[in-house]
Design a protein around this motif. Structure first.
Motif, PDB file in Angstrom:
ATOM      1  N   MET A 276      32.136  33.662  38.345  1.00 22.07           N
ATOM      2  CA  MET A 276      32.527  35.062  38.218  1.00 22.07           C
ATOM      3  C   MET A 276      31.306  35.933  37.926  1.00 22.07           C
ATOM      4  N   PRO A 277      31.139  37.056  38.627  1.00 24.83           N
ATOM      5  CA  PRO A 277      32.060  37.636  39.608  1.00 24.83           C
ATOM      6  C   PRO A 277      31.817  37.171  41.052  1.00 24.83           C
ATOM      7  N   GLU A 278      30.907  36.213  41.255  1.00 24.97           N
ATOM      8  CA  GLU A 278      30.499  35.849  42.621  1.00 24.97           C
ATOM      9  C   GLU A 278      31.681  35.438  43.505  1.00 24.97           C
ATOM     10  N   ASP A 279      32.581  34.620  42.969  1.00 20.19           N
ATOM     11  CA  ASP A 279      33.699  34.171  43.789  1.00 20.19           C
ATOM     12  C   ASP A 279      34.660  35.310  44.116  1.00 20.19           C
ATOM     13  N   TYR A 280      34.814  36.244  43.200  1.00 20.78           N
ATOM     14  CA  TYR A 280      35.638  37.415  43.497  1.00 20.78           C
ATOM     15  C   TYR A 280      35.011  38.227  44.631  1.00 20.78           C
ATOM     16  N   GLN A 281      33.708  38.432  44.525  1.00 21.97           N
ATOM     17  CA  GLN A 281      33.005  39.213  45.550  1.00 21.97           C
ATOM     18  C   GLN A 281      33.077  38.523  46.906  1.00 21.97           C
ATOM     19  N   ARG A 282      32.932  37.205  46.899  1.00 22.34           N
ATOM     20  CA  ARG A 282      33.028  36.462  48.152  1.00 22.34           C
ATOM     21  C   ARG A 282      34.445  36.530  48.718  1.00 22.34           C
ATOM     22  N   TYR A 283      35.418  36.517  47.824  1.00 20.89           N
ATOM     23  CA  TYR A 283      36.817  36.605  48.281  1.00 20.89           C
ATOM     24  C   TYR A 283      37.033  37.907  49.054  1.00 20.89           C
ATOM     25  N   VAL A 284      36.563  38.991  48.500  1.00 23.38           N
ATOM     26  CA  VAL A 284      36.711  40.290  49.165  1.00 23.38           C
ATOM     27  C   VAL A 284      35.976  40.308  50.495  1.00 23.38           C
ATOM     28  N   ALA A 285      34.800  39.695  50.529  1.00 28.21           N
ATOM     29  CA  ALA A 285      33.976  39.738  51.733  1.00 28.21           C
ATOM     30  C   ALA A 285      34.489  38.836  52.846  1.00 28.21           C
ATOM     31  N   GLU A 286      35.102  37.693  52.483  1.00 31.66           N
ATOM     32  CA  GLU A 286      35.390  36.673  53.495  1.00 31.66           C
ATOM     33  C   GLU A 286      36.868  36.378  53.734  1.00 31.66           C
ATOM     34  N   SER A 287      37.710  36.609  52.741  1.00 28.53           N
ATOM     35  CA  SER A 287      39.102  36.183  52.883  1.00 28.53           C
ATOM     36  C   SER A 287      40.010  37.324  53.342  1.00 28.53           C
ATOM     37  N   LYS A 288      41.051  36.934  54.046  1.00 28.58           N
ATOM     38  CA  LYS A 288      42.083  37.878  54.460  1.00 28.58           C
ATOM     39  C   LYS A 288      43.408  37.597  53.754  1.00 28.58           C
ATOM     40  N   ALA A 289      43.403  36.663  52.818  1.00 27.70           N
ATOM     41  CA  ALA A 289      44.635  36.243  52.147  1.00 27.70           C
ATOM     42  C   ALA A 289      44.902  37.083  50.903  1.00 27.70           C
TER      43      ALA A 289
ATOM     44  N   ALA B 194      36.281  38.160  32.148  1.00 33.93           N
ATOM     45  CA  ALA B 194      36.427  37.696  33.531  1.00 33.93           C
ATOM     46  C   ALA B 194      37.658  38.310  34.184  1.00 33.93           C
ATOM     47  N   GLN B 195      38.720  38.480  33.415  1.00 37.59           N
ATOM     48  CA  GLN B 195      39.911  39.138  33.947  1.00 37.59           C
ATOM     49  C   GLN B 195      39.592  40.581  34.353  1.00 37.59           C
ATOM     50  N   ALA B 196      38.831  41.262  33.497  1.00 42.18           N
ATOM     51  CA  ALA B 196      38.441  42.635  33.804  1.00 42.18           C
ATOM     52  C   ALA B 196      37.549  42.684  35.045  1.00 42.18           C
ATOM     53  N   GLN B 197      36.647  41.693  35.173  1.00 38.43           N
ATOM     54  CA  GLN B 197      35.783  41.627  36.355  1.00 38.43           C
ATOM     55  C   GLN B 197      36.616  41.467  37.623  1.00 38.43           C
ATOM     56  N   ALA B 198      37.640  40.640  37.538  1.00 34.85           N
ATOM     57  CA  ALA B 198      38.505  40.433  38.693  1.00 34.85           C
ATOM     58  C   ALA B 198      39.139  41.751  39.123  1.00 34.85           C
ATOM     59  N   ASP B 199      39.609  42.511  38.158  1.00 35.59           N
ATOM     60  CA  ASP B 199      40.251  43.785  38.491  1.00 35.59           C
ATOM     61  C   ASP B 199      39.272  44.774  39.106  1.00 35.59           C
ATOM     62  N   VAL B 200      38.059  44.801  38.584  1.00 32.40           N
ATOM     63  CA  VAL B 200      37.052  45.724  39.121  1.00 32.40           C
ATOM     64  C   VAL B 200      36.734  45.383  40.573  1.00 32.40           C
ATOM     65  N   VAL B 201      36.541  44.095  40.843  1.00 34.75           N
ATOM     66  CA  VAL B 201      36.138  43.679  42.186  1.00 34.75           C
ATOM     67  C   VAL B 201      37.296  43.710  43.173  1.00 34.75           C
ATOM     68  N   LEU B 202      38.480  43.301  42.720  1.00 37.04           N
ATOM     69  CA  LEU B 202      39.574  43.055  43.655  1.00 37.04           C
ATOM     70  C   LEU B 202      40.575  44.197  43.792  1.00 37.04           C
ATOM     71  N   THR B 203      40.611  45.108  42.842  1.00 39.95           N
ATOM     72  CA  THR B 203      41.523  46.244  42.984  1.00 39.95           C
ATOM     73  C   THR B 203      41.144  47.037  44.230  1.00 39.95           C
ATOM     74  N   GLY B 204      42.114  47.264  45.077  1.00 39.13           N
ATOM     75  CA  GLY B 204      41.849  47.919  46.351  1.00 39.13           C
ATOM     76  C   GLY B 204      41.614  46.968  47.497  1.00 39.13           C
ATOM     77  N   PHE B 205      41.597  45.644  47.210  1.00 43.67           N
ATOM     78  CA  PHE B 205      41.448  44.631  48.257  1.00 43.67           C
ATOM     79  C   PHE B 205      42.572  44.826  49.276  1.00 43.67           C
ATOM     80  N   ALA B 206      42.210  45.126  50.510  1.00 44.30           N
ATOM     81  CA  ALA B 206      43.179  45.586  51.508  1.00 44.30           C
ATOM     82  C   ALA B 206      44.350  44.630  51.747  1.00 44.30           C
ATOM     83  N   PRO B 207      44.122  43.324  51.874  1.00 45.96           N
ATOM     84  CA  PRO B 207      45.269  42.434  52.114  1.00 45.96           C
ATOM     85  C   PRO B 207      46.286  42.421  50.972  1.00 45.96           C
TER      86      PRO B 207
END
Length: 248
Positions: free
Chosen positions: A161-174, A191-204
């Motif tokens: 964290m946060p690398e895997d969250y960032q990679r999720y946004v960049a590479e995954s469509k799930a 880490a929970q807060a980091q997830a929200d910062v990175v993933l909130t707004g994730f289009a899928p």
């Protein structure tokens, strides 16, 4: 990467498993099948924690998902070498680090390739991955490959964290659901807060639930005599079912 103390603690749940063991792609799997009509082209791939597919808790939870209309496949991603049941006992001298060294993330990949290949050959077109603790790492890895269509992780372990969250946004469509809790050294509050910062707004699609009074492992090994743990387990289950119904 390492696991935490709560990874080897917990309470065994009661009940009689209704599924059966099958070989899928040459891999032993626990399979829970709905008793009513269900979409044959969809499967839930349930990725276990360190206690393996013979832990009654996993079987009972897989059965619960099957009751909600999903066929569930629980593959043995531990190569027949789960942590012993008495690793949960007070005073156990079980060496978790030594066990983990024998089960790195890349040891799971060939197992899942076999299972997913066999499922695809049988007509399965859409797969939802549920990752619990240790199983969250392969759930993310499958999402990076876009080999699955929905990801749900509960009290995930072994993520960067946060690398895997960032990679999720960049590479995954799930679409991604994270079931988090109050006491968790693997997915702590920062880490929970980091997830929200990175993933909130994730289009899928992205959602995180938070369960007060619960500890890492609560969805599969929580003490259900504790009202907050019971509410957390049931709430995370409900959120997961709703997420799967929406996106899978």
């Amino acid at each position: 990467m390492s696991l935490c103390e709560q990874c080897i603690q917990g309470v065994r749940h009661e009940g009689v498993a209704e599924g059966k063991f099958e070989q899928i792609g040459g891999v032993e799997c626990y399979v829970a099948t709905p008793t009513v009509d269900y979409p044959k082209d969809k499967v839930i791939l349930y990725l276990i924690d360190i206690f393996g597919i013979h832990l009654p808790n996993h079987q009972l939870l897989a059965d619960d998902y099957a009751r909600n209309g999903f066929k569930v496949v629980v593959p043995d991603i531990l190569h027949g070498d789960p942590c012993p049941a008495d690793a949960q006992a007070p005073g156990s001298n079980f060496d978790l680090k030594a066990w983990l060294a024998k089960h790195p993330g890349d040891s799971v990949k060939p197992v899942l390739e076999k299972v997913i290949g066999a499922l695809t050959e049988s007509g399965v077109q859409n797969i939802g991955a549920l990752g619990f603790c240790y199983g969250a790492r392969p759930a993310f890895d499958l999402a990076f490959l876009n080999a699955t269509d929905v990801t749900v992780v509960s009290h995930p372990s072994l993520l960067k964290m946060p690398e895997d969250y960032q990679r999720y946004v960049a590479e995954s469509k799930a679409p991604l659901l994270i079931n988090s809790c109050e006491i968790d050294h693997q997915l702590h509050r920062e880490a929970q807060a980091q997830a929200d910062v990175v993933l909130t707004g994730f289009a899928p699609g992205y959602k995180r639930t938070y369960w007060e009074g619960c500890t890492h492992g609560f969805t599969i090994r929580g003490d259900l005599s504790n009202p907050k743990v019971k509410a957390g387990k049931e709430g995370a289950f409900k959120a997961t079912v709703e997420f799967l119904l929406k996106y899978l």
